[in-house]
Scaffold this motif. Structure first.
Motif, short mmCIF file in Angstrom:
data_model
loop_
_atom_site.label_atom_id
_atom_site.label_comp_id
_atom_site.label_asym_id
_atom_site.label_seq_id
_atom_site.Cartn_x
_atom_site.Cartn_y
_atom_site.Cartn_z
N ILE A 83 8.54 7.97 -0.96
CA ILE A 83 6.97 8.09 -1.73
C ILE A 83 6.82 9.09 -0.92
O ILE A 83 6.78 9.68 -0.21
CB ILE A 83 6.85 6.56 -1.63
CG1 ILE A 83 7.33 4.77 -1.75
CG2 ILE A 83 5.58 5.98 -1.37
CD1 ILE A 83 6.96 4.18 -1.02
N GLU A 85 3.23 9.90 -0.57
CA GLU A 85 2.32 10.02 0.93
C GLU A 85 0.67 10.34 0.43
O GLU A 85 0.48 11.16 0.07
CB GLU A 85 1.84 10.26 2.22
CG GLU A 85 1.18 9.61 3.04
CD GLU A 85 0.96 9.71 4.58
OE1 GLU A 85 0.43 9.17 5.16
OE2 GLU A 85 2.55 10.39 5.20
N ALA A 101 7.08 4.41 4.77
CA ALA A 101 5.78 3.49 3.98
C ALA A 101 5.79 1.68 4.53
O ALA A 101 5.68 1.11 4.22
CB ALA A 101 5.81 3.99 2.89
N CYS A 102 6.85 2.23 5.69
CA CYS A 102 7.17 0.63 5.70
C CYS A 102 7.10 0.13 7.54
O CYS A 102 7.80 -0.35 8.02
CB CYS A 102 8.80 -0.09 6.22
SG CYS A 102 9.06 -1.42 5.84
N THR A 354 -3.25 -1.18 2.76
CA THR A 354 -2.37 -1.88 1.63
C THR A 354 -0.49 -2.61 1.70
O THR A 354 -0.58 -2.53 2.80
CB THR A 354 -2.27 -0.76 0.77
OG1 THR A 354 -1.96 0.46 1.39
CG2 THR A 354 -3.77 -0.03 0.02
N HIS A 357 5.71 -0.74 1.66
CA HIS A 357 6.77 0.16 0.32
C HIS A 357 5.46 0.92 -0.65
O HIS A 357 5.33 1.21 -1.39
CB HIS A 357 7.67 -0.76 -0.17
CG HIS A 357 8.23 -0.62 0.76
ND1 HIS A 357 9.73 -1.00 0.09
CD2 HIS A 357 8.80 -0.40 1.65
CE1 HIS A 357 10.44 -1.44 1.12
NE2 HIS A 357 10.29 -1.37 2.20
N THR A 358 3.78 1.67 -0.06
CA THR A 358 2.90 1.67 -1.09
C THR A 358 2.67 3.00 -0.37
O THR A 358 2.82 2.98 1.04
CB THR A 358 1.51 1.12 -1.58
OG1 THR A 358 0.92 0.47 0.38
CG2 THR A 358 2.45 -0.52 -2.07
N PRO A 359 2.42 4.69 -0.98
CA PRO A 359 1.91 5.55 -1.15
C PRO A 359 0.35 5.51 0.33
O PRO A 359 0.41 6.64 0.82
CB PRO A 359 1.19 6.25 -1.87
CG PRO A 359 1.24 5.27 -3.24
CD PRO A 359 2.58 4.30 -2.71
N THR A 360 -0.45 4.61 0.27
CA THR A 360 -1.77 4.21 0.56
C THR A 360 -1.50 3.30 2.38
O THR A 360 -2.53 3.34 2.76
CB THR A 360 -2.90 3.63 -0.39
OG1 THR A 360 -2.69 2.52 -0.90
CG2 THR A 360 -2.63 4.97 -0.91
N LEU A 361 -0.40 3.07 2.51
CA LEU A 361 -0.42 2.66 3.52
C LEU A 361 -0.80 2.44 5.11
O LEU A 361 -0.16 4.04 5.30
CB LEU A 361 0.93 1.49 3.59
CG LEU A 361 1.38 1.06 5.48
CD1 LEU A 361 0.92 -0.60 5.66
CD2 LEU A 361 3.02 0.53 5.45
#
Length: 385
Positions: A83, A85, A101-102, A354, A357-361
């Motif tokens: 992903i 970032e 992202a996890c 968020t 597994h999202t780019p904004t975590l």
């Protein structure tokens, strides 16, 4: 119980955060965690522990021994995700298209901080602690390889924690019993006899058969399973046919089965096979069913969960204890560590952000302190006697 609070680890936290940020800046995807492994070993060499490496993957096991007693394992997964970032953090990923992202960077940092504390306070515990740094958690589950190599032999209880961006830092989220489900990949090949669409009586329509199989399989959960049990069957792929005016002789169906109980898993697998083959036979065709087992369900130990929850209540406080209402039918490779061993797997709040597994975590690094307090206190409680 032996409870550690924030003041007990205050001197450790800054360096642990630095380690987390280093890991976050240089993430590696599953199967490619070579430099991550080297960073873990670099830190472990500063401690009095045995370091075990593996030939066929980048997992690491660190073993601390301190007299006679139980053996407690602590799991931390190490791989990142493909992903890009977009958090804008000053320590954002510098590995193009790869991001933690996890929260695995946080898991590794907390485990390393716990190892440092336990190494420096051997007067507070007796027995053995194993830190299992698991590779490939996001793909095939490195826990399987590590377990096959003997990392769980003699372990009394394994502890695993995972960040949860739905809750503020300093929150405990879990439940007794099942916390995640089992998964199986389902593949069904429907075979018929091809012919021209103008003369359907000369063939056996695989598309028609596949359609009836899809409809019939929906009855498995609704009519073959108690409403108090849990299962999900999703057929997400269907491919067949070569031309609009030709009766197809082959259709491929693909999906996933998610369950909790072993008995339910088997009965659903048997039902998929029976319905598929019987339906195909009724129309003069054939169905070949292949079910590939994935991870099993994760179920918290009846023996150890009450102890760990009691520790959490002391660490986090009653106001920050959130009882999970239902297990997830998502999967977790922690299963391999807990398949034949007692264990407890729980979430800690990592700040509302968020989804994983999202780019904004974005992780609230205060969770590193609470996560270390929880992990250390759990080990000391289990080994302090």
């Amino acid at each position: 119980m032996k409870i550690i609070n924030a003041s007990d680890i205050a001197s450790l936290v800054p360096s642990v955060i630095d380690f987390r940020r280093e890991l976050h800046r240089w993430p590696e995807v599953s199967g490619e965690e070579k430099c991550t492994k080297q960073r873990i070993i670099r830190e472990l060499r500063k401690l009095d522990c045995e370091i075990h490496e593996y030939v066929d993957h980048y997992g690491v096991m660190a073993v601390m021994k301190n007299g006679l007693g139980k053996c407690i394992a602590v799991r931390a997964d190490i791989d990142a995700l493909p992903i890009m970032e977009s958090t804008g953090l000053p320590f954002s990923s510098e590995s193009l298209g790869v991001m933690h992202a996890c929260g695995h960077d946080v898991h590794m940092a907390i485990a390393m901080g716990s190892a440092r504390y336990l190494d420096a306070h051997r007067d507070a515990w007796q027995g053995e602690v194993r830190f299992l740094f698991e590779p490939q958690e996001e793909t095939v589950g490195g826990a399987k390889f590590m377990t096959e190599a003997g990392c769980m032999k003699g372990v009394d209880c394994i502890l695993g924690q995972h960040v949860n961006p739905n809750f503020p830092a300093g929150t405990y989220y879990c439940k007794p019993g099942f916390v995640s489900g089992a998964s199986d990949e389902v593949e069904i090949t429907v075979k018929g006899v091809s012919c021209h669409g103008a003369y359907p009586e000369r063939g056996v329509d695989a598309v028609l058969i596949a359609s009836h199989i899809v409809i019939a399989l929906q009855s498995l959960v609704s009519r073959s399973l108690s409403p108090f049990d849990s299962a999900v069957l999703t057929l997400g792929m269907i491919h067949g046919g070569k031309a609009k005016n030709i009766v197809s002789d082959n259709v491929e169906l693909g999906g996933t089965l998610r369950t909790l109980r072993k008995e339910t898993r088997k009965s659903m697998q048997d039902g998929i096979r029976t319905i598929s083959t019987s339906t195909a036979n009724a129309f003069g065709g054939e169905a070949v069913v292949r079910i590939r087992p994935g991870y099993g369900a994760v179920c918290n130990s009846d023996t150890y969960y009450p102890v760990i929850e009691a520790v959490a209540r002391e660490v986090f406080g009653d106001a920050h204890m959130i009882q999970r209402q239902n297990p997830s039918l998502g999967v977790e490779s922690m299963y391999y560590f807990m398949e034949n061993n007692d264990g407890v797997y729980y979430d800690i709040g990592s700040g509302v952000s968020t989804a994983l597994h999202t780019p904004t975590l974005v992780i609230d690094e205060k969770c590193i302190t609470s996560g270390m307090c929880m992990q250390i206190s759990s080990v000391l409680t289990l080994l302090g006697g």
